[in-house]
Design a protein around this motif. Structure first.
Motif, PDB file in Angstrom:
ATOM      1  N   HIS A 191       0.841  -1.209   0.000  1.00  0.00           N
ATOM      2  CA  HIS A 191       0.000   0.000   0.000  1.00  0.00           C
ATOM      3  C   HIS A 191       0.871   1.253   0.000  1.00  0.00           C
ATOM      4  O   HIS A 191       2.079   1.186   0.248  1.00  0.00           O
ATOM      5  CB  HIS A 191      -0.984   0.010   1.172  1.00  0.00           C
ATOM      6  N   HIS A 243       1.843   3.773   1.858  1.00  0.00           N
ATOM      7  CA  HIS A 243       2.318   4.486   3.053  1.00  0.00           C
ATOM      8  C   HIS A 243       3.837   4.434   3.001  1.00  0.00           C
ATOM      9  O   HIS A 243       4.408   3.426   2.571  1.00  0.00           O
ATOM     10  CB  HIS A 243       1.818   3.819   4.341  1.00  0.00           C
ATOM     11  N   ASP A 303       6.244   3.833   4.933  1.00  0.00           N
ATOM     12  CA  ASP A 303       7.010   2.712   5.493  1.00  0.00           C
ATOM     13  C   ASP A 303       6.937   1.475   4.581  1.00  0.00           C
ATOM     14  O   ASP A 303       7.678   0.516   4.791  1.00  0.00           O
ATOM     15  CB  ASP A 303       6.576   2.373   6.927  1.00  0.00           C
ATOM     16  N   HIS A 304       6.071   1.514   3.575  1.00  0.00           N
ATOM     17  CA  HIS A 304       5.915   0.373   2.660  1.00  0.00           C
ATOM     18  C   HIS A 304       6.388   0.673   1.240  1.00  0.00           C
ATOM     19  O   HIS A 304       6.609  -0.245   0.461  1.00  0.00           O
ATOM     20  CB  HIS A 304       4.463  -0.111   2.680  1.00  0.00           C
ATOM     21  N   HIS A 309      -7.452   0.219   5.680  1.00  0.00           N
ATOM     22  CA  HIS A 309      -6.247   0.841   6.259  1.00  0.00           C
ATOM     23  C   HIS A 309      -5.758   1.953   5.323  1.00  0.00           C
ATOM     24  O   HIS A 309      -5.410   3.041   5.772  1.00  0.00           O
ATOM     25  CB  HIS A 309      -5.180  -0.233   6.454  1.00  0.00           C
ATOM     26  N   ASP A 354      -0.456  -4.049   6.312  1.00  0.00           N
ATOM     27  CA  ASP A 354      -0.953  -3.466   7.565  1.00  0.00           C
ATOM     28  C   ASP A 354      -2.435  -3.776   7.778  1.00  0.00           C
ATOM     29  O   ASP A 354      -3.041  -3.264   8.719  1.00  0.00           O
ATOM     30  CB  ASP A 354      -0.772  -1.935   7.563  1.00  0.00           C
TER      31      ASP A 354
HETATM   32 ZN   LIG Z   1       0.144   1.503   6.491  1.00  0.00          ZN
END
Ligand SMILES: [Zn+2]
Ligand SMILES: [Zn+2]
Length: 329
Positions: free
Chosen positions: A83, A85, A87-88, A185, A204
């Motif tokens: 996804h 975000h 951190d990904h 999410h 997540d």
């Molecule tokens: Zn996330």
């Protein structure tokens, strides 16, 4: 409102199954010390699922984690992001450039890629929402300052080479992984499911420690979308989840139930607050999350609270009573 904390973590890599490595990468966030990227054997190289965020030293953490797993960045044949975000997907552009590979992500990635391409406009939008939600102006000012000094977590321009949708597949030595759309999410969230081995890369959507988050303001009802995505994953018969944070876990039905229970619990807490009379989203977030609502966590918790309110509104259990800041009853 999100402030960096000094991290002593370093990147680590470990084999969890033949052909599957967990790359644990540090994060500078309160209560979220690291995220996982997953390397999946694919011919002479690997498919890298998720990348960690971009910040000073992050490329070295990834290199270190890969090295511990007996891998090199040049082995990456393809990047798939669960996804949008940071951190990904934060390190996707430099990894793709170094490894000479493509980046695949769900087609509803604009909530991240549009914001990442125009951070000033994204910041301005957050500020409008914060004022409308009743956040004290001095907190908003401190948050803006923090955001400006931190960087976005996203390296370069994220170019998505292939936009994924339900049923697409990712080929690896373990077999094909099916793309399962799991919005809630984040609008772009996918899980990857390998049916013969009953393995789920859950991003997540489902974490070992029950922890909810929803992106507010992009889709009509993230909470309803998340609940539908839980039903979908519960029906897969997966036996092991490889999640975006924390250790792999089994008992996926138990984790799905715990997530549903926490959603119900939070919705009831928000409703109880609404019964006290009209209040702002900020007031409600403060009351529902108590001590956990700080300037460091405020923007996350406020985003969730706005999603709880929107969900209750759609079910006819909450309404906006207008005003500036906006009040709910
Ligand atoms: Zn996330
Ligand atoms: Zn994450």
């Amino acid at each position: 409102m999100r402030k960096p904390t000094r991290s002593r973590e370093v990147g680590r890599g470990e084999k969890v199954l033949p052909g599957v490595w967990r790359l644990r990468l540090p994060l500078p966030w309160p209560g979220v010390p690291h995220c996982n990227a997953w390397a999946l054997a694919a011919g002479a190289g690997v498919v890298l699922v998720d990348t960690g965020m971009h910040e000073p030293g992050s490329a070295a953490h990834l290199d270190r984690a890969l090295h511990q797993a007996g891998l090199k960045l040049e082995h990456v044949r393809l990047i798939v992001c669960t996804h949008g975000h940071v951190d990904h997907c934060g390190q996707a552009p430099p990894i793709a450039a170094r490894a000479g590979c493509q980046v695949w992500m769900h087609r509803d990635h604009a909530h991240h890629t549009a914001a990442a391409s125009d951070p000033d406009q994204a910041l301005a939008r957050h500020v409008v929402v914060a004022h409308q939600s009743g956040v004290p102006p001095e907190s908003v000012d401190r948050w803006i300052e923090g955001r400006r000094s931190q960087g976005t977590g996203q390296a370069g321009t994220l170019h998505v080479d292939r936009e994924l949708a339900e049923g697409d597949t990712v080929a690896t030595d373990l077999g094909d992984w099916r793309v399962i759309e799991t919005p809630g999410h984040a609008p772009s969230h996918i899980c990857l499911y390998q049916p013969e081995r009953r393995l789920l890369i859950s991003g997540d959507h489902l974490l070992g420690r029950v922890s909810l988050y929803f992106d507010a303001g992009y889709t009509p009802d993230p909470v309803a979308e998340f609940l539908a995505s839980l039903d979908k994953v519960a029906g897969l018969d997966a036996r092991l989840a490889l999640s975006g944070h924390g250790r792999p876990f089994t008992d996926i039905p138990g984790h799905v139930d715990a997530n549903r229970a926490l959603v119900e619990h939070r919705l009831r807490a928000v409703q109880a607050e609404l019964e006290q009379g009209p209040r702002t989203a900020f007031d409600i977030a403060h009351a529902v999350y108590g001590d956990r609502f700080t300037e460091a966590t405020g923007s996350w918790l406020l985003s969730k609270t706005r999603c709880w309110l929107t969900h209750l509104e759609r079910r006819g259990l909450a309404r906006r009573t207008g005003g500036s800041p906006e009040r709910w009853s």
